[in-house]
Enzyme design. Sequence first.
Site, PDB file in Angstrom:
ATOM      1  N   VAL A  15      -2.427 -18.873  22.696  1.00 58.61           N
ATOM      2  CA  VAL A  15      -1.012 -19.105  23.030  1.00 58.61           C
ATOM      3  C   VAL A  15      -0.815 -19.077  24.551  1.00 58.61           C
ATOM      4  CG1 VAL A  15       1.338 -18.211  22.760  1.00 58.61           C
ATOM      5  CG2 VAL A  15      -0.187 -18.252  20.796  1.00 58.61           C
TER       6      VAL A  15
ATOM      7  N   GLU B 146      -1.272 -11.374  30.349  1.00 58.12           N
ATOM      8  CA  GLU B 146      -1.991 -10.171  29.927  1.00 58.12           C
ATOM      9  C   GLU B 146      -2.662 -10.520  28.611  1.00 58.12           C
ATOM     10  OE1 GLU B 146      -2.328  -7.578  31.671  1.00 58.12           O
ATOM     11  OE2 GLU B 146      -0.477  -6.915  32.623  1.00 58.12           O
TER      12      GLU B 146
ATOM     13  N   CYS C 149      -5.429  -3.995  22.784  1.00 59.65           N
ATOM     14  CA  CYS C 149      -6.101  -4.996  23.634  1.00 59.65           C
ATOM     15  C   CYS C 149      -7.351  -4.421  24.298  1.00 59.65           C
ATOM     16  CB  CYS C 149      -5.136  -5.510  24.682  1.00 59.65           C
ATOM     17  SG  CYS C 149      -4.365  -4.221  25.647  1.00 59.65           S
TER      18      CYS C 149
HETATM   19  P1  NAD Z   1       1.763 -12.136  18.618  1.00 60.57           P
HETATM   20  O1  NAD Z   1       1.316 -12.908  17.436  1.00 60.57           O
HETATM   21  O2  NAD Z   1       2.814 -11.117  18.466  1.00 60.57           O
HETATM   22  O3  NAD Z   1       2.182 -13.215  19.738  1.00 60.57           O
HETATM   23  C1  NAD Z   1       2.577 -12.833  21.026  1.00 60.57           C
HETATM   24  C2  NAD Z   1       3.803 -13.601  21.447  1.00 60.57           C
HETATM   25  O4  NAD Z   1       3.499 -14.999  21.528  1.00 60.57           O
HETATM   26  C3  NAD Z   1       4.933 -13.451  20.443  1.00 60.57           C
HETATM   27  O5  NAD Z   1       6.099 -13.094  21.124  1.00 60.57           O
HETATM   28  C4  NAD Z   1       5.026 -14.812  19.787  1.00 60.57           C
HETATM   29  O6  NAD Z   1       6.329 -15.153  19.405  1.00 60.57           O
HETATM   30  C5  NAD Z   1       4.501 -15.743  20.867  1.00 60.57           C
HETATM   31  N1  NAD Z   1       3.928 -16.961  20.295  1.00 60.57           N
HETATM   32  C6  NAD Z   1       3.104 -17.036  19.230  1.00 60.57           C
HETATM   33  N2  NAD Z   1       2.760 -18.327  19.005  1.00 60.57           N
HETATM   34  C7  NAD Z   1       3.379 -19.070  19.950  1.00 60.57           C
HETATM   35  C8  NAD Z   1       3.409 -20.463  20.261  1.00 60.57           C
HETATM   36  N3  NAD Z   1       2.726 -21.360  19.563  1.00 60.57           N
HETATM   37  N4  NAD Z   1       4.144 -20.851  21.320  1.00 60.57           N
HETATM   38  C9  NAD Z   1       4.826 -19.953  22.047  1.00 60.57           C
HETATM   39  N5  NAD Z   1       4.819 -18.623  21.805  1.00 60.57           N
HETATM   40  C10 NAD Z   1       4.122 -18.188  20.769  1.00 60.57           C
HETATM   41  O7  NAD Z   1       0.575 -11.350  19.262  1.00 60.57           O
HETATM   42  P2  NAD Z   1      -0.912 -11.795  19.562  1.00 60.57           P
HETATM   43  O8  NAD Z   1      -0.958 -12.907  20.556  1.00 60.57           O
HETATM   44  O9  NAD Z   1      -1.708 -11.946  18.337  1.00 60.57           O
HETATM   45  O10 NAD Z   1      -1.358 -10.429  20.297  1.00 60.57           O
HETATM   46  C11 NAD Z   1      -2.626  -9.941  20.224  1.00 60.57           C
HETATM   47  C12 NAD Z   1      -3.404 -10.370  21.455  1.00 60.57           C
HETATM   48  O11 NAD Z   1      -2.753  -9.868  22.617  1.00 60.57           O
HETATM   49  C13 NAD Z   1      -4.791  -9.784  21.462  1.00 60.57           C
HETATM   50  O12 NAD Z   1      -5.687 -10.749  21.933  1.00 60.57           O
HETATM   51  C14 NAD Z   1      -4.689  -8.639  22.460  1.00 60.57           C
HETATM   52  O13 NAD Z   1      -5.913  -8.319  23.071  1.00 60.57           O
HETATM   53  C15 NAD Z   1      -3.682  -9.185  23.425  1.00 60.57           C
HETATM   54  N6  NAD Z   1      -2.984  -8.108  24.130  1.00 60.57           N
HETATM   55  C16 NAD Z   1      -3.179  -7.970  25.456  1.00 60.57           C
HETATM   56  C17 NAD Z   1      -2.559  -6.942  26.136  1.00 60.57           C
HETATM   57  C18 NAD Z   1      -2.758  -6.738  27.617  1.00 60.57           C
HETATM   58  O14 NAD Z   1      -1.982  -5.998  28.185  1.00 60.57           O
HETATM   59  N7  NAD Z   1      -3.719  -7.380  28.244  1.00 60.57           N
HETATM   60  C19 NAD Z   1      -1.743  -6.044  25.440  1.00 60.57           C
HETATM   61  C20 NAD Z   1      -1.572  -6.233  24.085  1.00 60.57           C
HETATM   62  C21 NAD Z   1      -2.187  -7.269  23.424  1.00 60.57           C
END
Ligand code: NAD
Length: 541
Positions: free
Chosen positions: A200, A218, A252
Amino acid sequence: MASLVYTPVEDIEKIRAELQAGFDSGKTKSIAFRKYQLLQLAYLIQDNTKAFEDALASDLGRHSLESHFLEITSSIAEVMDAYKNIESWAKPEKPSLSVNWMFSRPVITKEPKGVCLIISPFNYPMWLVGPPLSGAIAAGNAVVIKPSEACPAVANLWAELLPKYLDPSIVRVVNGAIPETTKLLELPWAHLLYTGNGRVAKIVAAAAAKTLTPISLELGGKSPVFVDSECDMDLAAKRILWGKIANGGQTCVAPDYVLVSKAAQDKFVAALKTAYASFYPETTGDSPTPPQNFTKMVHQGAFKRVQGLIQNTKGTIVVGGETDEATKFISPTIVKDVKGDDSLMSEEIFGPVLPIVPVENLDEAIAYVNSHDHPLALYVFSGSEAYKKKVFESTQSGSAVANETLIQAATTGLPFGGIGPSGCRFSWYPAHRSLTILPQPGTIRGRQFGFLMFTHLRASIDSPGWIDKILGFRYPPYTSNKLAKVQARLSVKLPPRPSGPPAVAAASGRKWWLFAFAVAIVGALTRMKNLKSLALNLIRA
Ligand code: NAD
């Protein structure tokens, strides 16, 4: 499970416009205003701790101890850190003295960027909203929060509480999924912070490029753990297992996999089993039951993905492996003899499964890590300074942690972020080396990094008229006399030209010196031989 109250897509442009009006009113310039909002945010969390606990339990099946330790208390601490330090963080800074430019009174002011967007993921739906929001407010911005739709109870709670505690003309929530986020991404933002997965992130970055919105990403990835066969295995096993099972492995910076020597693998597995039995006494004995109060996978998609990784592994499951689709439960699972091309090594696991990859030696482990994306976190368990140094110096990662897991992310004063595919947060870093703006250990504590991400470092000078007596040569007509002045006054003096590049690595440096030493010896011997024949010739004469 709660159902999300969606923000109508057609309202989103209006919400952004209202926030722009709130920002343009100038109220966020006042430090007192920002402090009030920050304190309100801290009270929002404190007054509603029970509601957040319940929402987190509803969304993630999480025990309240985990929610307190991993999100609630640390969120309040971060907000209060901004509240207490904002005056010093927001102070203008002067660059170091330059004789050429000091009379123009150069100064860097810390200014808000404008209306910012924060898109958060599901795994820490409080911690990845509250603290970033506090950084943006402390820096004087207006903000749209987009919580993750995968945690609807927490997302609804933010939408309900934020307008009760904070000024709605500077903070708003947009709740929704892809259509709502896509609409948000069509609009320009003064800064966009996206936390989530790399797939994403590419969509977000591409959309931001169209509106020239500055972004911080992030992200995640596979964070490796190097286990030295000589380390305190019991301590290592306890801390690695805790880092893996906290929040059901959906962290993460969770330790993703372990690299340990083939000879020490079984000793490490035995230590993990001991740690596991001490964490979950109910899972041992004749009729074991799965661990109670264990955080579940966030949704069926996540459950099926992790279950598939377990089903397809060619490693040996030594602990756990149980799954239950109805409750999205995956038990803490330890898999040994995992190879580099295993299903468990194909992507970030983001679940409570710990693969152990046996290696011949440390060099093989380092080579494996370096042949993959730079991780967000890299862990080493060792009592040997040489071992730790070798791993840290031979690798790149967001953070480098010895003998601990996870808590570097909450350590006050440390920055948090990835490198390359695990994220980029510090694109705003000033290039000028003389700035004192970066938090110095012992001088500025806390999350100034978050404040700085949402801050524009505005360069400013105020040049007096008499400066033209010195800098008048810049005006046409250009003459050779003026050119000489430019060269005399502004040219930078270089140090003497070096004879060659310095030795890069210790090994090649040593070889160079060996070669030089050998040349010197041969030279000296030749000269001695010449002197000897000269002396003989003289005697003969
Ligand atoms: P998620 O599925 O909640 O998505 C994150 C956000 O992206 C949401 O708000 C969602 O609405 C948006 N989103 C999803 N698909 C989208 C699209 N096609 N277009 C636009 N926006 C969209 O969470 P996730 O991405 O599965 O989170 C997990 C990942 O995040 C893991 O890889 C984890 O390592 C990473 N993470 C990183 C940190 C950091 O601080 N570096 C912290 C937490 C999680």
